[in-house]
Design a protein around this motif. Structure first.
Motif, PDB file in Angstrom:
ATOM      1  N   SER A 260       4.693   6.456  -4.222  1.00 59.05           N
ATOM      2  CA  SER A 260       3.908   5.876  -5.316  1.00 59.05           C
ATOM      3  C   SER A 260       2.823   6.829  -5.800  1.00 59.05           C
ATOM      4  O   SER A 260       2.364   6.721  -6.934  1.00 59.05           O
ATOM      5  CB  SER A 260       3.286   4.546  -4.885  1.00 59.05           C
ATOM      6  N   THR A 261       2.393   7.770  -4.943  1.00 55.58           N
ATOM      7  CA  THR A 261       1.387   8.739  -5.369  1.00 55.58           C
ATOM      8  C   THR A 261       1.986   9.809  -6.276  1.00 55.58           C
ATOM      9  O   THR A 261       1.252  10.591  -6.874  1.00 55.58           O
ATOM     10  CB  THR A 261       0.722   9.419  -4.161  1.00 55.58           C
ATOM     11  N   ALA A 262       3.327   9.839  -6.371  1.00 55.57           N
ATOM     12  CA  ALA A 262       4.005  10.815  -7.229  1.00 55.57           C
ATOM     13  C   ALA A 262       4.337  10.226  -8.588  1.00 55.57           C
ATOM     14  O   ALA A 262       5.171  10.751  -9.316  1.00 55.57           O
ATOM     15  CB  ALA A 262       5.290  11.306  -6.551  1.00 55.57           C
ATOM     16  N   GLY A 263       3.665   9.114  -8.946  1.00 56.17           N
ATOM     17  CA  GLY A 263       3.975   8.413 -10.192  1.00 56.17           C
ATOM     18  C   GLY A 263       3.837   9.254 -11.438  1.00 56.17           C
ATOM     19  O   GLY A 263       4.510   9.011 -12.442  1.00 56.17           O
ATOM     20  N   GLU A 264       2.970  10.259 -11.407  1.00 55.68           N
ATOM     21  CA  GLU A 264       2.752  11.082 -12.588  1.00 55.68           C
ATOM     22  C   GLU A 264       3.553  12.383 -12.560  1.00 55.68           C
ATOM     23  O   GLU A 264       3.423  13.215 -13.452  1.00 55.68           O
ATOM     24  CB  GLU A 264       1.252  11.380 -12.728  1.00 55.68           C
ATOM     25  N   GLU A 265       4.384  12.538 -11.515  1.00 54.25           N
ATOM     26  CA  GLU A 265       5.234  13.725 -11.425  1.00 54.25           C
ATOM     27  C   GLU A 265       6.714  13.356 -11.310  1.00 54.25           C
ATOM     28  O   GLU A 265       7.561  14.227 -11.117  1.00 54.25           O
ATOM     29  CB  GLU A 265       4.801  14.576 -10.230  1.00 54.25           C
ATOM     30  N   ALA A 266       7.022  12.060 -11.412  1.00 57.66           N
ATOM     31  CA  ALA A 266       8.409  11.594 -11.376  1.00 57.66           C
ATOM     32  C   ALA A 266       9.015  11.656 -12.774  1.00 57.66           C
ATOM     33  O   ALA A 266       8.329  11.406 -13.766  1.00 57.66           O
ATOM     34  CB  ALA A 266       8.464  10.165 -10.843  1.00 57.66           C
ATOM     35  N   LYS A 267      10.293  11.981 -12.839  1.00 51.12           N
ATOM     36  CA  LYS A 267      10.969  12.060 -14.144  1.00 51.12           C
ATOM     37  C   LYS A 267      11.083  10.691 -14.789  1.00 51.12           C
ATOM     38  O   LYS A 267      10.872  10.537 -15.990  1.00 51.12           O
ATOM     39  CB  LYS A 267      12.366  12.670 -13.957  1.00 51.12           C
ATOM     40  N   ASP A 268      11.448   9.680 -14.020  1.00 47.98           N
ATOM     41  CA  ASP A 268      11.593   8.317 -14.539  1.00 47.98           C
ATOM     42  C   ASP A 268      10.923   7.362 -13.547  1.00 47.98           C
ATOM     43  O   ASP A 268      11.590   6.675 -12.774  1.00 47.98           O
ATOM     44  CB  ASP A 268      13.078   7.968 -14.698  1.00 47.98           C
ATOM     45  N   PRO A 269       9.602   7.311 -13.546  1.00 48.05           N
ATOM     46  CA  PRO A 269       8.887   6.584 -12.491  1.00 48.05           C
ATOM     47  C   PRO A 269       9.154   5.084 -12.467  1.00 48.05           C
ATOM     48  O   PRO A 269       9.236   4.500 -11.385  1.00 48.05           O
ATOM     49  CB  PRO A 269       7.409   6.884 -12.795  1.00 48.05           C
ATOM     50  N   LYS A 270       9.273   4.456 -13.603  1.00 46.43           N
ATOM     51  CA  LYS A 270       9.480   3.008 -13.622  1.00 46.43           C
ATOM     52  C   LYS A 270      10.790   2.602 -12.960  1.00 46.43           C
ATOM     53  O   LYS A 270      10.876   1.575 -12.287  1.00 46.43           O
ATOM     54  CB  LYS A 270       9.435   2.481 -15.067  1.00 46.43           C
ATOM     55  N   ARG A 271      11.803   3.416 -13.105  1.00 46.62           N
ATOM     56  CA  ARG A 271      13.095   3.127 -12.483  1.00 46.62           C
ATOM     57  C   ARG A 271      13.155   3.633 -11.047  1.00 46.62           C
ATOM     58  O   ARG A 271      13.615   2.929 -10.137  1.00 46.62           O
ATOM     59  CB  ARG A 271      14.230   3.788 -13.292  1.00 46.62           C
ATOM     60  N   ASP A 272      12.678   4.855 -10.827  1.00 43.82           N
ATOM     61  CA  ASP A 272      12.925   5.536  -9.552  1.00 43.82           C
ATOM     62  C   ASP A 272      11.945   5.182  -8.439  1.00 43.82           C
ATOM     63  O   ASP A 272      12.324   5.178  -7.265  1.00 43.82           O
ATOM     64  CB  ASP A 272      12.915   7.054  -9.773  1.00 43.82           C
ATOM     65  N   LEU A 273      10.687   4.917  -8.773  1.00 38.35           N
ATOM     66  CA  LEU A 273       9.703   4.653  -7.716  1.00 38.35           C
ATOM     67  C   LEU A 273      10.047   3.421  -6.874  1.00 38.35           C
ATOM     68  O   LEU A 273      10.032   3.489  -5.642  1.00 38.35           O
ATOM     69  CB  LEU A 273       8.299   4.526  -8.312  1.00 38.35           C
ATOM     70  N   PRO A 274      10.355   2.263  -7.485  1.00 41.98           N
ATOM     71  CA  PRO A 274      10.718   1.102  -6.659  1.00 41.98           C
ATOM     72  C   PRO A 274      11.933   1.368  -5.774  1.00 41.98           C
ATOM     73  O   PRO A 274      11.963   0.965  -4.600  1.00 41.98           O
ATOM     74  CB  PRO A 274      11.004   0.005  -7.692  1.00 41.98           C
ATOM     75  N   ARG A 275      12.933   2.037  -6.311  1.00 42.63           N
ATOM     76  CA  ARG A 275      14.142   2.329  -5.533  1.00 42.63           C
ATOM     77  C   ARG A 275      13.830   3.259  -4.362  1.00 42.63           C
ATOM     78  O   ARG A 275      14.321   3.044  -3.243  1.00 42.63           O
ATOM     79  CB  ARG A 275      15.199   2.974  -6.440  1.00 42.63           C
ATOM     80  N   ALA A 276      13.037   4.272  -4.614  1.00 41.82           N
ATOM     81  CA  ALA A 276      12.713   5.231  -3.557  1.00 41.82           C
ATOM     82  C   ALA A 276      11.930   4.570  -2.430  1.00 41.82           C
ATOM     83  O   ALA A 276      12.177   4.823  -1.247  1.00 41.82           O
ATOM     84  CB  ALA A 276      11.913   6.395  -4.144  1.00 41.82           C
ATOM     85  N   ILE A 277      10.986   3.713  -2.774  1.00 41.76           N
ATOM     86  CA  ILE A 277      10.164   3.040  -1.768  1.00 41.76           C
ATOM     87  C   ILE A 277      11.019   2.159  -0.871  1.00 41.76           C
ATOM     88  O   ILE A 277      10.927   2.208   0.367  1.00 41.76           O
ATOM     89  CB  ILE A 277       9.050   2.220  -2.442  1.00 41.76           C
ATOM     90  N   MET A 278      11.877   1.335  -1.464  1.00 40.80           N
ATOM     91  CA  MET A 278      12.672   0.393  -0.678  1.00 40.80           C
ATOM     92  C   MET A 278      13.747   1.107   0.142  1.00 40.80           C
ATOM     93  O   MET A 278      13.973   0.782   1.310  1.00 40.80           O
ATOM     94  CB  MET A 278      13.314  -0.648  -1.604  1.00 40.80           C
ATOM     95  N   LEU A 279      14.415   2.076  -0.451  1.00 41.12           N
ATOM     96  CA  LEU A 279      15.474   2.796   0.258  1.00 41.12           C
ATOM     97  C   LEU A 279      14.907   3.546   1.468  1.00 41.12           C
ATOM     98  O   LEU A 279      15.490   3.525   2.560  1.00 41.12           O
ATOM     99  CB  LEU A 279      16.171   3.773  -0.690  1.00 41.12           C
TER     100      LEU A 279
END
Length: 487
Positions: A260-279
């Motif tokens: 979640s701290t990489a929210g401003e460096e992710a290519k598609d944060p809205k899609r990818d951040l939740p998936r990355a956290i749970m996985l």
């Protein structure tokens, strides 16, 4: 779960004015948080991280700490029931992870729970949360680095037959003078981070693959020495011991929020951040429980007392050869280095967000235009964590980190509920199921885990919070960007 809401306005909003006591509860609009994403002093962060890399950052920051370092402290507290303690800690983390996933997909910024609190509960609570995150990330870097030296010695002994002197591998209070390996691993992580987020993520991915392979190897060999009699007295110290061990082992799950701290460096944060956290949480929990179960089955639980390199010792006992323990020690050296790298990354990004809001000095928000990284921030944090790792005993670091993390996680669960009621139409790429039930459970689990920690940990936490409040009222409250915008 997808929720199609209204998109945030295109124009950048301004924060509402506040005065008197209401200034402490002034909130930063979600739209403003998102609009400022990536912006720093002198440059901007670069959006270069994929979902795979975000997941590896989350696993890298989590996997390794509890198994390679803290297991030796948790097993003597719970006995064979340490497997239940891992499940309990994982369940506590799960409810909070769900809340993190919703907020990360809604407010994809670098500040993590600090920014979530700023948008929902106001500046004072956000500061308290950010101060807890300094404890969580900064101190956990030091705590993990302390354990790195134990496995480095195992590796050196098994390969070239020499070890570093005790005076240089332990901090004062633990029989040493200065923990040199702990300082070295933090400085190595600093070098990677200064090269850029994408380059650091690539190095971390390689290290994560190595650490997973090392743990799978341990399970395969450790199972050969499995003795069912080691589980005959499953809960020798009572039910309460499981809760106490679980509270300490929660430290092992610190890191899933690093994505979640990489929210401003992710290519598609809205899609990818939740998936990355749970996985990442699913992968980590499964490996923790499996490794703990095999370890206790292969070794009598009383032998774990005082052992900070227990997995390597188990492999040596099972095989009767030092080669396998040396191989695992090599995996642990890489594994713990990965945790240091990714957690240090998270710490710098949280300070970056707090600096942008004016709550900490501007130096932490300056971005190097060539690398897209906050270089001064990275150097300052690395030097601080490195010295801390070299001078403070591991046990106190772990406990202090746990309580700070639990407090921050509790606030995240509250933030989800507040944002649901105050801004129900915000676009959310993920929603916590069953309405407010899971966030409430997450809050209660965090509260119980905090209650299970001993009094000295609470005293340290109380002193830390008191210092934080002084810093806020003397510095942050007056220099806050929301405060200066009102003048």
């Amino acid at each position: 779960m997808l929720d199609q809401g209204t998109a945030p306005p295109a124009t950048e909003p301004s924060a509402p004015k506040a005065s008197g006591l209401s200034a402490l509860t002034r909130r930063k609009p979600v739209e403003l948080l998102v609009a400022e994403g990536g912006q720093g002093e002198g440059g901007s962060l670069r959006r270069s991280l994929s979902m795979w890399q975000l997941t590896m950052i989350s696993i890298g920051a989590t996997l390794g700490t509890g198994i390679f370092v803290v297991l030796g402290e948790a097993v003597p507290l719970a006995g064979p029931a340490v497997t239940l303690a891992f499940v309990f800690a994982g369940l506590t983390a799960l409810f909070s992870a769900l809340s993190y996933a919703e907020l990360a997909g809604t407010i994809p910024v670098a500040g993590s729970s600090y920014s979530y609190a700023y948008a929902t509960m106001g500046e004072l609570v956000a500061w308290v949360c950010g101060w807890c995150l300094l404890l969580e990330y900064g101190v956990s870097v030091a705590a993990v680095a302390v354990g790195w030296g134990d496995y480095l010695n195992e590796l050196l002994d098994g390969t070239i037959g020499v070890t570093l002197p005790a005076a240089l591998t332990a901090p004062p209070g633990d029989g040493g003078i200065f923990n040199l390996p702990a300082l070295i691993v933090v400085l190595l992580a600093m070098v990677f981070l200064l090269g850029g987020a994408k380059e650091s993520a690539r190095a971390n991915t390689i290290m994560v693959v190595v650490k997973i392979a090392a743990l799978v190897l341990f399970c395969a060999i450790g199972f050969m020495g499995f003795t069912s009699g080691n589980y005959s007295d499953f809960m020798p110290l009572g039910v309460s011991s499981v809760g106490a061990a679980g509270a300490i082992l929660f430290f092992s799950y610190i890191g899933f929020d690093a994505a979640s701290t990489a929210g401003e460096e992710a290519k598609d944060p809205k899609r990818d951040l939740p998936r990355a956290i749970m996985l990442s949480l699913v992968v980590v929990t499964a490996l923790y429980v499996l490794v703990a179960a095999v370890a206790v089955g292969a070794w009598d639980w009383k032998k774990f007392e005082g052992s900070e390199a227990s997995l390597a010792a188990i492999m040596n006992d099972v095989t009767g050869q030092s080669f396998w323990g040396t191989l695992l020690a090599a995996g642990a050296v890489i594994s713990i280095a990965s945790v240091v790298l990714t957690v240090l990354y998270g710490q710098t990004r949280i300070l970056f967000a707090m600096s942008r809001d004016g709550l900490v000095p501007k130096a932490f928000g300056k971005v190097n235009p060539k690398t897209g990284t906050p270089r001064v921030n990275t150097v300052i944090v690395s030097l601080f964590c490195g010295v801390l790792a070299a001078a403070v005993p591991l046990g106190e670091l772990v406990n202090a980190t746990s309580i700070g993390t639990l407090f921050a996680f509790a606030l995240v669960n509250i933030a989800v509920i507040v944002l649901r009621f105050t801004q129900p139409n915000l676009q959310r790429s993920f929603k916590v199921p069953f309405g407010p039930l899971f966030p409430v459970l997450g809050f209660l689990f965090c509260g119980y885990s905090m209650y299970s920690l001993d009094m000295i940990t609470w005293v340290v936490f109380g002193v830390w919070m008191a210092v934080g409040l002084v810093v806020y009222f003397v510095y942050g409250m007056r220099r806050s960007r929301l405060a200066t915008a009102e003048k």
